[in-house]
Design a protein around this motif. Structure first.
Motif, PDB file in Angstrom:
ATOM      1  N   VAL A   3      10.871   1.808   0.549  1.00 35.25           N
ATOM      2  CA  VAL A   3       9.753   2.323  -0.241  1.00 35.25           C
ATOM      3  C   VAL A   3       9.263   1.257  -1.221  1.00 35.25           C
ATOM      4  O   VAL A   3       8.048   1.071  -1.400  1.00 35.25           O
ATOM      5  CB  VAL A   3      10.167   3.599  -0.997  1.00 35.25           C
ATOM      6  N   LEU A   4      10.188   0.547  -1.838  1.00 40.04           N
ATOM      7  CA  LEU A   4       9.811  -0.513  -2.768  1.00 40.04           C
ATOM      8  C   LEU A   4       9.076  -1.634  -2.049  1.00 40.04           C
ATOM      9  O   LEU A   4       8.088  -2.179  -2.555  1.00 40.04           O
ATOM     10  CB  LEU A   4      11.061  -1.054  -3.470  1.00 40.04           C
ATOM     11  N   ARG A   5       9.540  -1.965  -0.850  1.00 40.57           N
ATOM     12  CA  ARG A   5       8.826  -2.955  -0.039  1.00 40.57           C
ATOM     13  C   ARG A   5       7.407  -2.483   0.272  1.00 40.57           C
ATOM     14  O   ARG A   5       6.451  -3.268   0.238  1.00 40.57           O
ATOM     15  CB  ARG A   5       9.572  -3.186   1.274  1.00 40.57           C
ATOM     16  N   ALA A   6       7.286  -1.212   0.605  1.00 40.64           N
ATOM     17  CA  ALA A   6       5.972  -0.660   0.948  1.00 40.64           C
ATOM     18  C   ALA A   6       5.012  -0.775  -0.231  1.00 40.64           C
ATOM     19  O   ALA A   6       3.835  -1.132  -0.061  1.00 40.64           O
ATOM     20  CB  ALA A   6       6.119   0.797   1.380  1.00 40.64           C
ATOM     21  N   ILE A   7       5.480  -0.476  -1.426  1.00 36.65           N
ATOM     22  CA  ILE A   7       4.643  -0.604  -2.621  1.00 36.65           C
ATOM     23  C   ILE A   7       4.177  -2.048  -2.779  1.00 36.65           C
ATOM     24  O   ILE A   7       3.001  -2.327  -3.046  1.00 36.65           O
ATOM     25  CB  ILE A   7       5.412  -0.140  -3.872  1.00 36.65           C
ATOM     26  N   ALA A   8       5.109  -2.972  -2.602  1.00 40.92           N
ATOM     27  CA  ALA A   8       4.794  -4.386  -2.801  1.00 40.92           C
ATOM     28  C   ALA A   8       3.793  -4.898  -1.773  1.00 40.92           C
ATOM     29  O   ALA A   8       2.799  -5.551  -2.126  1.00 40.92           O
ATOM     30  CB  ALA A   8       6.080  -5.209  -2.751  1.00 40.92           C
ATOM     31  N   VAL A   9       4.042  -4.629  -0.498  1.00 36.88           N
ATOM     32  CA  VAL A   9       3.154  -5.171   0.526  1.00 36.88           C
ATOM     33  C   VAL A   9       1.796  -4.479   0.491  1.00 36.88           C
ATOM     34  O   VAL A   9       0.762  -5.124   0.735  1.00 36.88           O
ATOM     35  CB  VAL A   9       3.796  -5.064   1.924  1.00 36.88           C
ATOM     36  N   ALA A  10       1.748  -3.185   0.158  1.00 37.17           N
ATOM     37  CA  ALA A  10       0.463  -2.502   0.039  1.00 37.17           C
ATOM     38  C   ALA A  10      -0.361  -3.115  -1.083  1.00 37.17           C
ATOM     39  O   ALA A  10      -1.579  -3.315  -0.943  1.00 37.17           O
ATOM     40  CB  ALA A  10       0.689  -1.007  -0.215  1.00 37.17           C
ATOM     41  N   ALA A  11       0.288  -3.428  -2.201  1.00 38.55           N
ATOM     42  CA  ALA A  11      -0.424  -4.034  -3.325  1.00 38.55           C
ATOM     43  C   ALA A  11      -1.020  -5.376  -2.934  1.00 38.55           C
ATOM     44  O   ALA A  11      -2.191  -5.670  -3.237  1.00 38.55           O
ATOM     45  CB  ALA A  11       0.521  -4.197  -4.512  1.00 38.55           C
ATOM     46  N   VAL A  12      -0.240  -6.188  -2.250  1.00 33.86           N
ATOM     47  CA  VAL A  12      -0.715  -7.522  -1.870  1.00 33.86           C
ATOM     48  C   VAL A  12      -1.872  -7.438  -0.880  1.00 33.86           C
ATOM     49  O   VAL A  12      -2.897  -8.105  -1.036  1.00 33.86           O
ATOM     50  CB  VAL A  12       0.444  -8.344  -1.279  1.00 33.86           C
ATOM     51  N   VAL A  13      -1.722  -6.613   0.142  1.00 32.18           N
ATOM     52  CA  VAL A  13      -2.753  -6.515   1.179  1.00 32.18           C
ATOM     53  C   VAL A  13      -4.059  -5.977   0.594  1.00 32.18           C
ATOM     54  O   VAL A  13      -5.143  -6.522   0.847  1.00 32.18           O
ATOM     55  CB  VAL A  13      -2.266  -5.630   2.339  1.00 32.18           C
ATOM     56  N   LEU A  14      -3.969  -4.916  -0.187  1.00 32.57           N
ATOM     57  CA  LEU A  14      -5.184  -4.343  -0.772  1.00 32.57           C
ATOM     58  C   LEU A  14      -5.846  -5.326  -1.739  1.00 32.57           C
ATOM     59  O   LEU A  14      -7.082  -5.418  -1.811  1.00 32.57           O
ATOM     60  CB  LEU A  14      -4.860  -3.031  -1.484  1.00 32.57           C
ATOM     61  N   PHE A  15      -5.042  -6.051  -2.480  1.00 34.07           N
ATOM     62  CA  PHE A  15      -5.585  -7.065  -3.384  1.00 34.07           C
ATOM     63  C   PHE A  15      -6.359  -8.125  -2.613  1.00 34.07           C
ATOM     64  O   PHE A  15      -7.484  -8.487  -2.982  1.00 34.07           O
ATOM     65  CB  PHE A  15      -4.447  -7.705  -4.172  1.00 34.07           C
TER      66      PHE A  15
END
Length: 691
Positions: free
Chosen positions: A70-82
């Protein structure tokens, strides 16, 4: 909602803070980017791992932890959307720091556990890491290389070839740091820029296993003290380097070790911390990460102090990851995204770069389509590459030789492209000669005429006194004055600024707020910009004795509220007319626009349509300033809804999106370039002359 633009950084920008970090800017970069490095715990060993730890601590389980997914998902979602330009996720680049913490936690856990059980093997450790990371990485680099061969012009493909080589060698971060400079291309032209994070990871592996394994032999407190010391020393070094070389602080592993060490400290701390605090820690950690994701932006000096929020937030979420709240947050889509996050991260940035390169600023539907493609490609890479090669298998000589030959062949091809100007032969024969452009010579030419004018003294002759304040845009204007012969009318003094300074001067009473809250490049350029401003203020006679003052900068919207104040301060010191030179930005260089258009036929009309929207916004703003005169630098290049971006001999007029080539300056000068400058005596401006 996703923004319509905001992806492409200024061409002069260092892709580092891309904020790519580099915001993109960037950056610097940019920014900022991340990598999913961590390892599923159930696959870290060929044997079942049994962890000897307290049964009452937060980290009492030794099996796979879905909260980490879940923590990985938060991180990668933030980067991709950014990186897709989702404007509300303005600090999404902090996802990379979250991944560094996760990686430090898992790697320290692996090494500690296996060392304590007497079965830690460097050979097995590096073999597992190679199986985990290299296949998907190699596939990403090769596919990116092939796609770029069909899209990129030679100079960009040459840069990509270099990046591919350093990426495979695990030195991408060092390469991008070494490339940083005044004319470094923006992050949006570097589809392998995000691999710098993997390079940091691999370099971390080069020493961390040895140190942790040695510390384990001593005692718990020796290990804790060692990791804490590494955390403190690296963080202190990072904070110091932010004031000296922020690009180094961003890219180089010594200044990132503290983030990995934070994960190591979590592993040791969780063994002695009660579950009573798990939910509180999880909530506080999540809040810290979300604060950074939604509160930071390209103007945030990074990493530095600002990186503490996502790093400590990730550490707290790991500490509280086995509490009640963490379990309730384990939704299946988030867990799945976490599992495929490494592949999603690998494929996302090349796809964004190629989309922006092909279509320019992305529309909302293009952003959504890119997001779907990123997830689909990431899932495919995970299932068909990651999972397939993760499991240990007996080495077969034939397959090993085939892989070695493929790798060697690819390295040879990339090296050949890097050494031979990016395979110019790929270009259509009809305009292949146009792509033969020596960028180093053009860079040198840009400042060739302005450098001799950098005198700290006042005017000395009886000629008309012209004071020019600017960056490389000012240097372009000086080159045009020289090529038209108009320079002979003046004694010219040049005050050179960095393109990131933002304003021509800065009143002392506004300096503190400007550098702390407004200028996103403060960490990198505050000192040289203030020195330049001091020179302008310390020699007021130059302003006082000037007959004309011209300001030519790479104008940026963050500084708009301060430009009028800056001009007013100059106006208080001189009665001379002040001229501000507008923007001459296009969406790409002459060669890039030719590559997109595909033919010389109609290229002038196409180029006019490709004048940057940002340039039009800047020019509209400059025309509203009081007590100044506006100069349009494109007036001699873009008459009648056409822009001449190639000479009659097919030489480019712009070597990037905003700087003239020498041939371009000569073309403009020959086509009545003096018309740009309303203050010139056109009868005297005849023929080339040097100042």
């Amino acid at each position: 909602m996703p923004g319509k633009s905001g992806i492409a950084p200024p061409p002069d920008a260092m892709a580092g803070h891309i904020a790519l970090g580099i915001g993109d800017y960037q950056h610097p970069e940019g920014a900022m980017d991340c990598l999913e490095y961590s390892l599923r715990v159930e696959t870290i060993s060929m044997d079942q791992m049994v962890e000897a730890k307290s049964t009452t601590g937060i980290g009492s389980r030794s099996d796979h932890r879905s909260d980490i997914d879940v923590l990985r998902a938060i991180a990668v979602a933030a980067v991709v959307l950014f990186h897709l330009g989702w404007t509300t996720v303005s600090g999404g680049f902090v996802g990379v720091d979250v991944f560094f913490v996760i990686s430090g936690y898992l790697i320290s856990r692996i090494i500690w556990t296996e060392s304590a059980q007497g079965r830690f093997s460097l050979k097995n450790f590096y073999a597992r890491r190679a199986r985990r990371l290299l296949p998907a990485l190699f596939a990403t680099i090769v596919v990116t290389f092939v796609v770029a061969a069909f899209l990129f012009i030679p100079e960009q493909f040459q840069d990509l070839s270099r990046s591919a080589i350093f990426s495979l060698l695990g030195l991408a971060n060092v390469d991008f740091w070494m490339q940083s400079g005044y004319f470094d291309s923006g992050a949006i032209l570097k589809p392998l820029l995000h691999i710098w994070t993997l390079a940091v990871e691999l370099q971390f592996y080069a020493f961390w296993p040895f140190l942790i394994a040695m510390a384990v032999r001593k005692s718990y407190w020796v290990a804790f003290s060692f990791i804490a010391a590494a955390f403190a020393a690296s963080l202190a070094g990072c904070l110091w380097m932010m004031g000296y070389d922020p690009t180094a602080a961003f890219f180089l592993v010594p200044f990132r070790v503290w983030e990995f060490a934070a994960g190591g400290l979590v592993f040791l701390a969780e063994r002695r911390l009660s579950k009573v605090y798990a939910d509180l820690l999880y909530v506080v950690g999540l809040a810290a990460i979300l604060f950074a994701i939604f509160g930071y932006s390209g103007r945030t000096a990074y990493p530095g102090v600002a990186a503490l929020a996502p790093v400590l937030g990730a550490a707290l979420m790991l500490l509280g990851g086995q509490g009640w709240l963490a379990r309730k947050a384990q939704f299946r889509p988030a867990i799945y995204l976490g599992k495929i996050s490494y592949s999603v991260y690998l494929v996302h940035w090349p796809l964004v770069v190629f989309m922006v390169y092909r279509f320019g600023a992305l529309e909302v539907w293009q952003i959504l389509a890119s997001l779907v493609a990123i997830l689909a490609l990431g899932a495919a890479s995970y299932h068909f590459i990651e999972v397939r090669y993760r499991k240990p298998r007996p080495l077969k000589l034939g397959k090993t030789l085939i892989f070695a030959c493929l790798t060697a062949g690819f390295m040879a091809a990339a090296t050949q492209s890097w050494a031979t100007d990016g395979w110019v032969w790929r270009m259509p024969a009809a305009f292949r000669n146009a792509y033969v452009l020596d960028l180093k010579k053009e860079h040198t030419y840009t400042f060739s005429n302005s450098t001799p004018l950098l005198t700290p003294h006042d005017f000395k002759t009886t000629k008309r006194h012209l004071l020019i304040i600017g960056d490389s845009q000012g240097a372009d204007i000086i080159n045009l004055l020289v090529e038209t012969g108009a320079a002979k009318q003046f004694e010219i003094i040049y005050r050179q600024l960095d393109w990131r300074c933002g304003v021509p001067t800065l009143p002392v009473d506004l300096s503190d707020r400007y550098w702390k809250s407004i200028n996103p490049f403060a960490a990198a350029v505050m000192k040289p910009c203030n020195e330049a401003y001091s020179l302008i203020r310390s020699t007021p006679a130059s302003l006082e004795h000037a007959d004309l003052v011209m300001i030519a900068l790479y104008w940026q919207d963050f500084a708009f509220p301060y430009v009028q104040t800056s001009v007013d301060e100059m106006r208080s010191q001189t009665s001379a007319p002040i001229y501000v030179v507008g923007s001459k930005n296009f969406t790409g260089s002459s060669l890039q626009l030719l590559n997109k258009h595909g033919t010389f036929a109609g290229i002038d009309e196409y180029a006019f349509r490709e004048i940057s929207p940002v340039a039009r916004k800047i020019d509209t703003f400059l025309k509203t300033l009081s007590h100044v005169n506006y100069i349009d630098p494109l007036v001699a290049v873009c008459p009648h809804s056409q822009c001449e971006i190639f000479t009659d001999k097919s030489a480019p007029v712009f070597w990037d999106s905003m700087h003239w080539t020498k041939a371009g300056v000569q073309l403009i000068a020959a086509k009545n370039g003096v018309a740009i400058f309303p203050f010139l005596d056109t009868k005297q401006a005849a023929g080339k002359n040097s100042p």
